[in-house]
Enzyme design. Structure first.
Site, PDB file in Angstrom:
ATOM      1  N   SER A   1      -1.478-100.866  13.179  1.00 49.52           N
ATOM      2  CA  SER A   1      -2.089-102.122  13.425  1.00 49.52           C
ATOM      3  C   SER A   1      -1.740-101.081  15.236  1.00 49.52           C
ATOM      4  O   SER A   1      -0.674-101.178  15.349  1.00 49.52           O
ATOM      5  CB  SER A   1      -2.090-103.710  13.622  1.00 49.52           C
ATOM      6  OG  SER A   1      -1.402-103.748  14.214  1.00 49.52           O
ATOM      7  N   LYS A   2      -2.884-101.198  16.166  1.00 48.45           N
ATOM      8  CA  LYS A   2      -2.887-101.437  17.120  1.00 48.45           C
ATOM      9  C   LYS A   2      -1.741-102.388  17.604  1.00 48.45           C
ATOM     10  O   LYS A   2      -0.165-101.636  18.359  1.00 48.45           O
ATOM     11  CB  LYS A   2      -4.093-101.704  17.975  1.00 48.45           C
ATOM     12  CG  LYS A   2      -5.169 -99.936  17.964  1.00 48.45           C
ATOM     13  CD  LYS A   2      -5.737 -99.942  18.946  1.00 48.45           C
ATOM     14  CE  LYS A   2      -6.679 -98.341  19.382  1.00 48.45           C
ATOM     15  NZ  LYS A   2      -8.422 -98.634  18.843  1.00 48.45           N
TER      16      LYS A   2
END
Ligand code: GLU
Length: 493
Positions: free
Chosen positions: A257-258
């Site tokens: 994920s970011k």
């Protein structure tokens, strides 16, 4: 295998963020296969979605690719026979081809307002149907549609997707993948403002730029039937589709994920190319590492230079299974590639890391220290940390740190004075001379290397870990060594 013909491949990023491992890998594979087949590698900037553009992203992209040693044959900065290579400069081309599809009956003008579209979507959702466009404007005759367009009525152009049957996409790594047409919307080709959407623009460009193989991330697999349908509607022969494997986070559990990507920085890692450069990774190591995330040559060869890769790479050996990002592998490759550098090259590469730490070493001294550190560092940044005492004065050592193990303060003082006198006598200041004199002294006085070197390290380097000490002392120079030992003696009292 069809590698006898030159491949024309393209890397088509949207300048919407930082260049990460995924884009680096796509660009690398493009570059390798173009080199290998004497083909061409095209860089195309897909910037039609003006809202998502990020300032400076295109510049970063070009810098990162240059740093990695990935070069293209045609692109916005280089030109070429099929330009322009920035989609924002090709608006009219896409409009012309969209009209062609309208004329052939494969696309149609849609005049529905956003209110109506919202309503349709809501209704479909309530009925638990896919939120597709309901096709109202499909029924408008060509003549009528033409009139409304000419009268200036706002419209988009939609693709007339088949509602029955299936579309089969042939992927080089996965074979034939069947997509039910009922799941394909009448997707938009050209928006109200006249700008083509990615789907149309990419296909028109791939066709006009004579792309033979489309290599891209597997996040594009779900949209591939749309692309295949557009190719078919034009009656053009599709390129070979190659959807690469997905990257998983280091644990192997799920995609990164970011937030997790940002978190990596705390551990001294990153998935962004510009960060890896700053952290002291060699482009050669990053290339070697990334090349093996989804490709292998055989079951044991791991070390590859760019030249090796060009020689050995083939699309057929790509692996479609997900690949976990393994940073310890990157460390391993970095060490290996550092060992292969010449002293001069290593000196050049570590230089900016010293400057970053406010040290201004002479390049010749860095070259002298290179053979001593090349087996001891993981990143270029480690070199500056390890050798800073050679290029900067050190803080006055603490008395307690100087006291030799199993010796009293007085005994330490005597040893320090002896050592000072012996070193002072050396006229030809080199590691061998220092080594032989110090070894003799240790023997005569029954001192272990741990005892004597421990003291010298504190006195001269002010740090517990150094490159081999006598070599470091040689590079540091006699005057500085003597000076630092004298200061240590004063501290001992
Ligand atoms: N512009 C798309 C991207 O940003 C390119 C996808 C493709 O290669 O077709 O990834």
């Amino acid at each position: 295998m069809t590698e006898s013909k030159p491949y024309r491949v393209r890397f088509a990023p949207s300048p919407t963020g930082h260049v990460h491992l995924g884009s680096a890998r796509t660009a690398l594979y493009d570059y390798l296969i173009a080199q290998k087949t004497n083909g061409q590698f095209i860089l195309r900037i897909e910037d039609t979605d003006r809202k998502r553009l990020v300032e400076g992203a295109e510049e970063e992209l070009i810098n990162s690719l240059h740093w990695l040693g990935i070069e293209w044959d045609e692109g916005p900065d280089k030109g070429g026979p099929f330009g322009p290579y920035r989609q924002s400069e090709r608006k009219e081309i896409y409009q012309k081809y969209a009209k062609e599809l309208v004329e052939s009956g494969d696309a149609y003008y849609c005049f529905c307002t956003s209110e109506r579209l919202n309503q349709v979507r809501q209704e479909k959702q309530q009925q638990k149907l896919q939120p597709h466009y309901d096709g109202l404007c499909r029924a408008i005759t060509a003549l009528e549609a033409e009139k409304r367009v000419n009268a200036g009525e706002p419209h988009v152009i939609r693709f007339k997707s088949p509602k029955e049957g299936a579309t089969v996409v042939k992927d080089l790594l996965r074979g034939e993948i069947t997509f039910e047409n009922k799941n394909i919307d009448d997707f938009i080709l050209v928006k109200t403002d006249g700008w083509a959407l990615y789907h149309l623009a990419a296909i028109v460009d791939d066709y006009l730029m004579k792309i033979t193989h489309v290599i891209r991330g597997s996040e594009w697999l779900p949209t591939s039937p749309l692309h295949s349908l557009i190719w078919k509607a034009f009656g053009w022969e599709e390129p070979v589709w190659v959807h690469l494997s997905v990257f998983l986070k280091p644990s192997g559990k799920g995609k990164m994920s970011k937030r997790e990507a940002a978190q990596l920085t705390n551990d001294g890692y990153s998935i962004f190319i510009k960060d890896l450069e700053k952290l002291g990774y060699l482009p050669e190591a990053v290339i070697n590492w990334v090349a093996l995330m989804g490709w292998s040559y055989d079951d044991h060869t791991e070390f590859f230079s760019m030249t090796d890769l060009i020689e050995k790479f083939s699309l057929e050996k790509l692996n479609p299974s997900p690949a976990a990002i393994n940073f310890s592998k990157l460390d391993h490759f970095n060490k290996e590639h550092i060992k292969k550098l010449s002293n001069k090259d290593l000196a050049e590469r570590v230089y900016p890391f010293f400057v970053d730490k406010k040290l201004s070493p002479e390049k010749s001294k860095l070259e002298d220290i290179a053979p001593v550190i090349n087996e001891r560092i993981t990143t270029l940044d480690d070199a500056a940390e390890l050798c800073k005492f050679i290029f900067n004065d050190i803080a006055l050592p603490e008395q307690s740190a100087l006291v030799i193990a199993d010796k009293t303060l007085d005994e330490t003082g005597k040893i320090a004075r002896d050592v000072l006198a012996l070193l002072n006598e050396i006229t030809d200041w080199n590691p061998t001379a220092i080594d032989s004199i110090m070894k003799n002294y240790m023997e005569e006085n029954q001192l272990s290397p741990r005892q004597l070197l421990g003291f010298l390290r504190e006195a001269i380097a002010g740090q517990k870990v150094t490159p081999p000490l006598f070599e470091s002392m040689a590079v540091l120079g006699k005057t500085a060594c003597i000076e630092r030992i004298k200061r240590a003696i004063e501290v001992i009292g």
